[in-house]
Design an enzyme around this catalytic site. Structure first.
Site, PDB file in Angstrom:
ATOM      1  N   ASP A 350      57.330 -16.602 -48.374  1.00 63.36           N
ATOM      2  CA  ASP A 350      55.873 -16.718 -48.253  1.00 63.36           C
ATOM      3  C   ASP A 350      55.521 -18.089 -47.422  1.00 63.36           C
ATOM      4  O   ASP A 350      56.286 -18.909 -47.369  1.00 63.36           O
ATOM      5  CB  ASP A 350      55.453 -16.809 -49.606  1.00 63.36           C
ATOM      6  N   ASP A 545      55.097 -18.906 -54.081  1.00 64.17           N
ATOM      7  CA  ASP A 545      54.553 -19.703 -54.912  1.00 64.17           C
ATOM      8  C   ASP A 545      54.426 -19.525 -56.476  1.00 64.17           C
ATOM      9  O   ASP A 545      53.853 -20.096 -57.380  1.00 64.17           O
ATOM     10  CB  ASP A 545      53.148 -20.494 -54.535  1.00 64.17           C
ATOM     11  N   ASP A 549      52.576 -13.962 -55.656  1.00 57.73           N
ATOM     12  CA  ASP A 549      53.707 -13.262 -55.035  1.00 57.73           C
ATOM     13  C   ASP A 549      54.809 -12.844 -56.210  1.00 57.73           C
ATOM     14  O   ASP A 549      55.791 -12.538 -56.140  1.00 57.73           O
ATOM     15  CB  ASP A 549      54.738 -14.196 -54.276  1.00 57.73           C
TER      16      ASP A 549
END
Length: 651
Positions: A350, A545, A549
């Site tokens: 991410d 994180d 997610d």
């Protein structure tokens, strides 16, 4: 490691935790072994010196029985209990048959020696396992015993367990924060090494979260408690690491299944070592069959076949790996994940908060339709005020800095991947990205789509009002993270983000990543991982994180969360938690997994290799019970030392 077949060294795990320093059980074990050893070696010495008292057969039998009972009885008891549980072919049964057989053929010293060295080996193994568990706990269990609570302007010392949510606690410089809470003073520096492994001080400002385990470094601070003792970040991390042993790695599960098949087979082979020569002697009269000789060979075969080294050194290897990585701020939730990470060949990151700092700063403000700059900032900040998103925090922080007041909002609705809809003074306000304006058919200047940085746009009653421009920065070790992964021959590295493609491509180019995908909603990230999973050759680690997610972390083969000093969602969802928030630790985690796996397989090869060699020698009559017991206990101890070596290897 509970009661199951062939758990020679794990038999006591489900009982009270004995065999720990200062524990009476530990001293009792030593006393039994010392007594047995004195009687055994005393008997051997008297035999060697031809002492007349020791020439009587009855005296010799009674002497060695007294030497046998302190170390033999506990094993005989375990054997009987395992038989009652229909676990006939346990480690204890093997030992009992071997030693009682040795007494039957009057090889008393060897019968005692088998039990003595077996008990000694088991003691060392128990000690090594409990030491590994203690090391893991000690790495994280730095919770203070006392908390200073402020009640009626007076400082009262309390146990952290008795402090309530909402209480105010005071922490002096050099003291550890006992509970999670919110900072009340303007700002203070903290040493966060207990939580992150990083000794660089971290500045925490008013209203920000302070976590248990941090050390105040520069001033007396006051904190309002937000979580009870057992729910603090540190307590949860500690519990997570302690429970890691419950999730077994494939190698551990394989050894357990193998032991259930292996033990009956070697017991059957031991019977055949006696039976086949006897049958051969019936067919060939010239072959003289001596029962005691062949029984001795069968007993040697039984002792060597103990899978002691395997049963203990493998879990101990994974314990060592989990302990060593947690010291570096990387938490594995179990040996299975330590094993799974070694197969990873695709790493998907991410972007925000993972590769970038996630600390946005407002760079500029552009307004339209006569809306003043101050008014635009006020409206956007008021709408974003209750959001925990890094962009929202940056905007509210910037607004406070400029001393612009907030206005009340009503009916705030979050539109995932787009932004917020709310009402201020009866007007409908839209705050978010350009997609949000498109969704509500609000016209806006096309150049907005070409800006490479992050923009937060605003519409008042369906009329475009302007935007704030923010930018994020790469983490110091983001480039190193990618380089380290490439050094491990992981070349399929991708970046996924909800940010605009232009922003994501910009960051990817700086990092040397060729595959970067922007404009993704949370569902889009899941679909992307699904596509990658359709190729069976891909073993995917997703690094995020851990907050927005969560679905992707759960869906990848190995979910790695940037713990951010232990965010709830990260600890709940991920398989691996990186407490330091450093993406370069992903490569550290993979290296640690590979080193642990290498040591575990070294132990498996060593144990099988030595045992196979001595089994052949034993069956051929070339190895005695002494060699058998030394081979078994010796291999187990070498395997334990090798497993403990992991602590030094992982850096």
């Amino acid at each position: 490691m509970g009661h199951h077949s062939c758990t020679c060294c794990c038999a006591h795990d489900n009982a009270q935790p004995k065999n720990t320093p200062g524990n009476t059980g530990f001293l009792k074990e030593y006393r039994r072994i010392l007594l047995s050893a004195l009687l055994l070696f005393g008997g051997i010495a008297m035999k060697a010196m031809n002492i007349s008292f020791f020439s009587d057969d009855t005296v010799v039998l009674v002497w060695y029985l007294l030497a046998y009972l302190p170390v033999g009885l506990p094993v005989l008891k375990e054997a009987w209990e395992s038989i009652l549980r229909k676990d006939v072919f346990s480690e204890f049964t093997l030992m009992s048959i071997a030693t009682l057989g040795a007494f039957y053929i009057k090889e008393y010293p060897e019968g005692v020696a088998v039990m003595l060295f077996y008990s000694l080996g088991e003691l060392f193994q128990d000690k090594a396992v409990s030491r590994a568990k203690r090391n893991i706990s000690a790495l994280l269990d730095v919770r203070p015993e006392k908390a200073t609570v402020i009640r009626d302007n007076e400082a009262v010392t309390e146990s952290p367990r008795n402090v309530q949510v909402g209480d105010i606690i005071e922490v002096k410089p050099g003291e550890r924060v006992p509970l999670d809470g919110t900072m009340l003073g303007e700002s203070a520096a903290f040493n966060t090494s207990a939580l992150t492994g990083e000794s660089v001080p971290r500045t925490i400002r008013k209203g920000e979260e302070v976590l248990a385990g941090m050390i105040a470094t520069d001033k007396v601070i006051r904190v309002e408690v937000t979580k009870p003792f057992e729910k603090s970040a540190l307590s949860r991390i500690l519990e997570l690491v302690q429970n890691a042993s419950e999730r077994k790695a494939p190698a551990e599960l394989f050894i357990r299944k193998f032991a259930r098949i292996y033990t009956p087979i070697v017991t059957g082979l031991a019977v055949l070592i006696v039976l086949l020569p006897f049958l051969y002697s019936l067919a060939n009269m010239q072959f003289i069959f001596t029962f005691d000789d062949w029984l001795y060979r069968a007993l040697v075969f039984l002792v060597i076949s103990c899978p002691c080294a395997l049963v203990v050194s493998i879990p101990l290897g994974y314990f060592g790996g989990i302990g060593a990585t947690s010291r570096l701020g990387v938490l594995f939730k179990g040996g299975n994940y330590l094993d799974a990470i070694t197969k990873v060949n695709t790493v998907v990151f991410d972007k925000t908060g993972t590769l970038t700092k996630g600390t946005f700063e407002v760079q500029s403000c552009r307004t339209q339709h006569g809306v003043s700059e101050e008014k635009l900032i006020q409206i956007i900040a008021s709408a974003e005020r209750n959001s925990t998103h890094p962009i929202a925090k940056a905007i509210t922080g910037y607004t406070e800095q400029r001393r612009i007041s907030f206005v009340p909002t009503a009916e705030v609705t979050e539109i995932a991947g787009h932004g917020l809809e709310t009402k201020i003074d009866g007007q409908r306000i839209l705050v978010g990205n350009a997609r949000l304006l498109s969704k509500y058919n609000v016209e806006y200047p096309q150049e907005l789509s070409k800006i490479a940085d992050t923009v937060v746009v605003c519409a008042i009653d369906s009329a475009y009002a302007g935007y704030l421009l923010l930018s994020d920065t790469l983490k110091e070790d983001a480039r190193k993270a990618i380089e380290d992964l490439k050094a491990l021959n992981i070349n399929n590295i991708q970046i996924l983000s909800g940010d605009k493609q232009a922003i994501v491509t910009n960051f990817a180019e700086k990092l040397g990543v060729t595959q970067a995908y922007g404009d993704l909603l949370p569902d889009g990230k899941v679909e992307h991982i699904e596509e990658l999973r359709q190729n069976d050759g891909n073993r995917i680690a997703f690094v995020g994180d851990g907050i927005n997610d969560a679905p992707v972390l759960a869906f990848s083969h190995v979910g790695i969360a940037m713990g951010g000093l232990g965010s709830d969602a990260a600890i709940e969802t991920a398989d691996v938690v990186i407490q330091t928030d450093q993406p370069s630790k992903v490569a550290t985690a993979i290296r640690a997994g590979k080193q642990t796996r290498r040591i575990v397989w070294q132990n498996i090869s060593l144990a099988f290799g030595v045992k196979l060699l001595v089994l052949i020698l034993g069956a051929g009559g070339l190895a005695t019970l002494w060699e058998a017991v030394f081979a078994d206990v010796g291999v187990a101890l070498i395997a334990i030392v090798n497993a403990i070596r992991i602590q030094k290897l992982i850096k």
